[in-house]
Scaffold this active site. Structure first.
Site, mmCIF file in Angstrom:
data_model
loop_
_atom_site.group_PDB
_atom_site.id
_atom_site.type_symbol
_atom_site.label_atom_id
_atom_site.label_comp_id
_atom_site.label_asym_id
_atom_site.label_seq_id
_atom_site.Cartn_x
_atom_site.Cartn_y
_atom_site.Cartn_z
ATOM 1 C CE1 TYR A 156 -21.419 38.931 29.657
ATOM 2 C CE2 TYR A 156 -22.161 39.804 31.768
ATOM 3 C CZ TYR A 156 -21.177 39.216 30.986
ATOM 4 O OH TYR A 156 -19.966 38.898 31.547
HETATM 5 N N1 LIG Z 1 -14.690 42.791 32.850
HETATM 6 C C1 LIG Z 1 -15.656 42.414 33.677
HETATM 7 O O1 LIG Z 1 -16.110 43.213 34.531
HETATM 8 C C2 LIG Z 1 -16.160 41.002 33.661
HETATM 9 C C3 LIG Z 1 -16.930 40.557 34.761
HETATM 10 C C4 LIG Z 1 -17.413 39.256 34.762
HETATM 11 C C5 LIG Z 1 -17.119 38.412 33.704
HETATM 12 N N2 LIG Z 1 -16.382 38.865 32.634
HETATM 13 C C6 LIG Z 1 -16.115 37.913 31.544
HETATM 14 O O2 LIG Z 1 -14.720 37.860 31.322
HETATM 15 C C7 LIG Z 1 -14.470 37.391 29.996
HETATM 16 C C8 LIG Z 1 -13.371 38.239 29.379
HETATM 17 O O3 LIG Z 1 -13.835 39.566 29.204
HETATM 18 P P1 LIG Z 1 -12.953 40.849 29.508
HETATM 19 O O4 LIG Z 1 -13.582 41.540 30.633
HETATM 20 O O5 LIG Z 1 -11.527 40.508 29.564
HETATM 21 O O6 LIG Z 1 -13.310 41.723 28.202
HETATM 22 P P2 LIG Z 1 -12.410 42.180 26.944
HETATM 23 O O7 LIG Z 1 -11.246 42.944 27.418
HETATM 24 O O8 LIG Z 1 -13.376 42.838 26.024
HETATM 25 O O9 LIG Z 1 -11.913 40.809 26.322
HETATM 26 C C9 LIG Z 1 -12.793 39.964 25.590
HETATM 27 C C10 LIG Z 1 -11.975 39.002 24.767
HETATM 28 O O10 LIG Z 1 -12.877 38.145 24.031
HETATM 29 C C11 LIG Z 1 -12.510 38.177 22.664
HETATM 30 N N3 LIG Z 1 -13.664 37.973 21.790
HETATM 31 C C12 LIG Z 1 -14.870 38.580 21.854
HETATM 32 N N4 LIG Z 1 -15.625 38.174 20.828
HETATM 33 C C13 LIG Z 1 -14.884 37.318 20.085
HETATM 34 C C14 LIG Z 1 -15.099 36.584 18.883
HETATM 35 N N5 LIG Z 1 -16.260 36.645 18.209
HETATM 36 N N6 LIG Z 1 -14.093 35.796 18.411
HETATM 37 C C15 LIG Z 1 -12.914 35.744 19.070
HETATM 38 N N7 LIG Z 1 -12.641 36.404 20.205
HETATM 39 C C16 LIG Z 1 -13.626 37.186 20.699
HETATM 40 C C17 LIG Z 1 -11.894 39.538 22.450
HETATM 41 O O11 LIG Z 1 -11.078 39.517 21.287
HETATM 42 P P3 LIG Z 1 -10.768 40.863 20.401
HETATM 43 O O12 LIG Z 1 -10.607 41.997 21.391
HETATM 44 O O13 LIG Z 1 -9.501 40.500 19.693
HETATM 45 O O14 LIG Z 1 -11.954 41.054 19.533
HETATM 46 C C18 LIG Z 1 -11.101 39.714 23.734
HETATM 47 O O15 LIG Z 1 -9.861 39.047 23.644
HETATM 48 C C19 LIG Z 1 -15.804 37.462 29.267
HETATM 49 O O16 LIG Z 1 -16.351 36.157 29.164
HETATM 50 C C20 LIG Z 1 -16.682 38.316 30.184
HETATM 51 O O17 LIG Z 1 -18.035 38.007 30.069
HETATM 52 C C21 LIG Z 1 -15.900 40.142 32.608
#
Ligand SMILES: NC(=O)c1ccc[n+]([C@@H]2O[C@H](COP(=O)([O-])OP(=O)(O)OC[C@H]3O[C@@H](n4cnc5c(N)ncnc54)[C@H](OP(=O)(O)O)[C@@H]3O)[C@@H](O)[C@H]2O)c1
Length: 275
Positions: A156
Site C-alpha cells: 500500500y
Molecule cells: N483513512 C486514512 O487514514 C487515510 C490516510 C491516508 C490516505 N488515505 C487515502 O484516502 C483515500 C480515500 O480513502 P478513505 O480513507 O476515505 O477510505 P474509504 O472510506 O474506504 O473510501 C474509499 C472510497 O474508494 C472507493 N473505491 C475503492 N475501490 C474502488 C473501486 N474498485 N471502484 C470504485 N470505487 C472504489 C470506495 O467506494 P465503495 O465504498 O463504494 O466501494 C470509497 O468511496 C484513499 O486513496 C486512501 O488511500 C486514507
C-alpha cells in the site's frame, strides 16, 4: 451559507461514497461546484444528492468500478459536455490490503495497483486533455498518504509513494498550463479505509472507545459512526472533513498559486497493525 467560491465550476470526485471522498464532494458542492460523485455503492452516492441539494448544491452520482477506465474517462468527457466546463478532478478512490510482502496475495496487490495508481493515471490523462481542449483552468488533486514516506506500509505504501512521485512529474508537465496539481498526504483518518484490516484490531479499537458494533471483514460503517469515533479519539484519528478542507484550500487558490503538497496529520501517531 458559505460563499460560493466554486460557482460555475465542474468537479469529479472518485471514491465519494465514503470517507474523505464523501466529505470532499459535499464541501465542493456546498461551495457551488457541480460535482460528479463516483464510487461503487449506488445507495451511498444517492444519499449525497439530497444532502448537497439541502445546502444549495448539485451532485450527479455515478456508480461503477473505477477500474473500468473507459467508463471513467467517458464520464469526464460527459461532465464537460453537459456542464460546459471541467475544472477539478479529485483522485481519491483507494484502498489498502495491509498484508505484508512476504505473505501477501498478488491479486490484492493487483487491486491496489489498479485502483490507487492506474485509475488515477487514466482520470488525470483525460482531465488534462479535456481542460486543454476546452481552455479550462483547473486543479488535479491526488489523495496520497503519509504512508508514501513510511518504511512500514507494505505494498500500500508503495502505491502511495508512486502517487506522490506521479504528482511531482505531473506538476512539472503542467507548468505551462493553467492546471495545478495538489498532492494531499493524510495521516490516520476515521473512514472505511480499515475495511480490510484484521477484525480483531478494529473490534478492540471500537470496544476501547465504547462503540458497540461488531466489525466483520469488508464491512462499511455509516458516517455517524465515524463521527462518534472521531469525537472519542480526535487526538489519534482525524475526521474526513479535516482532509476535505485541505482539498478546498488547494483548489480555491488563484491559478498562479501552486499549493503542491499538503500533509494533514492527527496530533498523535496511531499504531497500525503490522500484517
Ligand atoms: N483513512 C486514512 O487514514 C487515510 C490516510 C491516508 C490516505 N488515505 C487515502 O484516502 C483515500 C480515500 O480513502 P478513505 O480513507 O476515505 O477510505 P474509504 O472510506 O474506504 O473510501 C474509499 C472510497 O474508494 C472507493 N473505491 C475503492 N475501490 C474502488 C473501486 N474498485 N471502484 C470504485 N470505487 C472504489 C470506495 O467506494 P465503495 O465504498 O463504494 O466501494 C470509497 O468511496 C484513499 O486513496 C486512501 O488511500 C486514507
Amino acid at each position: 451559507m458559505p460563499e460560493k467560491k466554486l460557482a460555475g465550476k465542474t468537479a469529479l470526485v472518485t471514491g465519494a461514497s465514503s470517507g474523505i471522498g464523501r466529505s470532499t464532494a459535499l464541501k465542493l458542492a456546498a461551495l457551488g461546484a457541480h460535482v460528479y460523485a463516483t464510487g461503487r455503492r449506488q445507495e451511498a452516492l444517492d444519499e449525497l444528492v439530497g444532502i448537497a441539494e439541502h445546502a444549495g448544491g448539485t451532485i450527479t452520482p455515478e456508480a461503477f468500478d473505477i477500474r473500468d477506465y473507459d467508463k471513467f474517462q467517458g464520464l469526464i468527457e460527459r461532465a464537460e459536455a453537459d456542464t460546459g466546463t471541467f475544472n477539478i478532478l479529485v483522485n481519491n478512490a483507494g484502498l489498502s490490503h495491509p498484508d505484508g510482502i512476504v505473505d501477501g496475495d498478488p491479486e490484492k496487490w493487483r487491486e491496489m495497483l489498479e485502483v490507487n495508481i492506474l485509475s488515477l493515471l487514466a482520470g488525470s490523462q483525460k482531465a488534462i486533455q479535456v481542460m486543454r481542449k476546452g481552455g479550462h483552468e483547473g486543479h488535479i488533486v491526488h489523495i496520497s498518504s503519509i504512508a508514501a514516506r513510511s518504511d512500514a506500509s507494505g505494498v500500500y505504501g508503495g502505491t502511495k509513494a508512486m502517487v506522490s512521485a506521479l504528482a511531482t512529474t505531473m506538476r512539472k508537465d503542467l507548468e505551462d498550463d493553467p492546471i495545478r496539481v495538489v498532492n494531499v498526504c493524510p495521516g490516520a483518518v476515521i473512514t472505511n479505509f480499515a475495511r480490510n484490516f484484521p477484525p480483531d484490531y478494529i473490534n478492540a479499537m471500537l470496544q476501547s472507545l465504547g462503540i458497540d458494533i461488531e466489525f466483520k471483514p469488508g464491512m462499511t460503517l455509516p458516517p455517524e459512526v465515524h463521527d462518534k469515533v472521531n469525537a472519542a479519539a480526535s487526538q489519534l484519528l482525524l475526521h474526513a472533513d479535516d482532509i476535505a478542507r485541505a482539498v478546498v484550500y488547494g483548489v480555491t487558490q488563484p491559478i498562479n498559486v501552486d499549493v503542491f503538497e499538503i500533509t494533514v496529520r492527527p496530533a498523535k501517531s496511531l499504531q497500525l497493525p503490522d500484517g
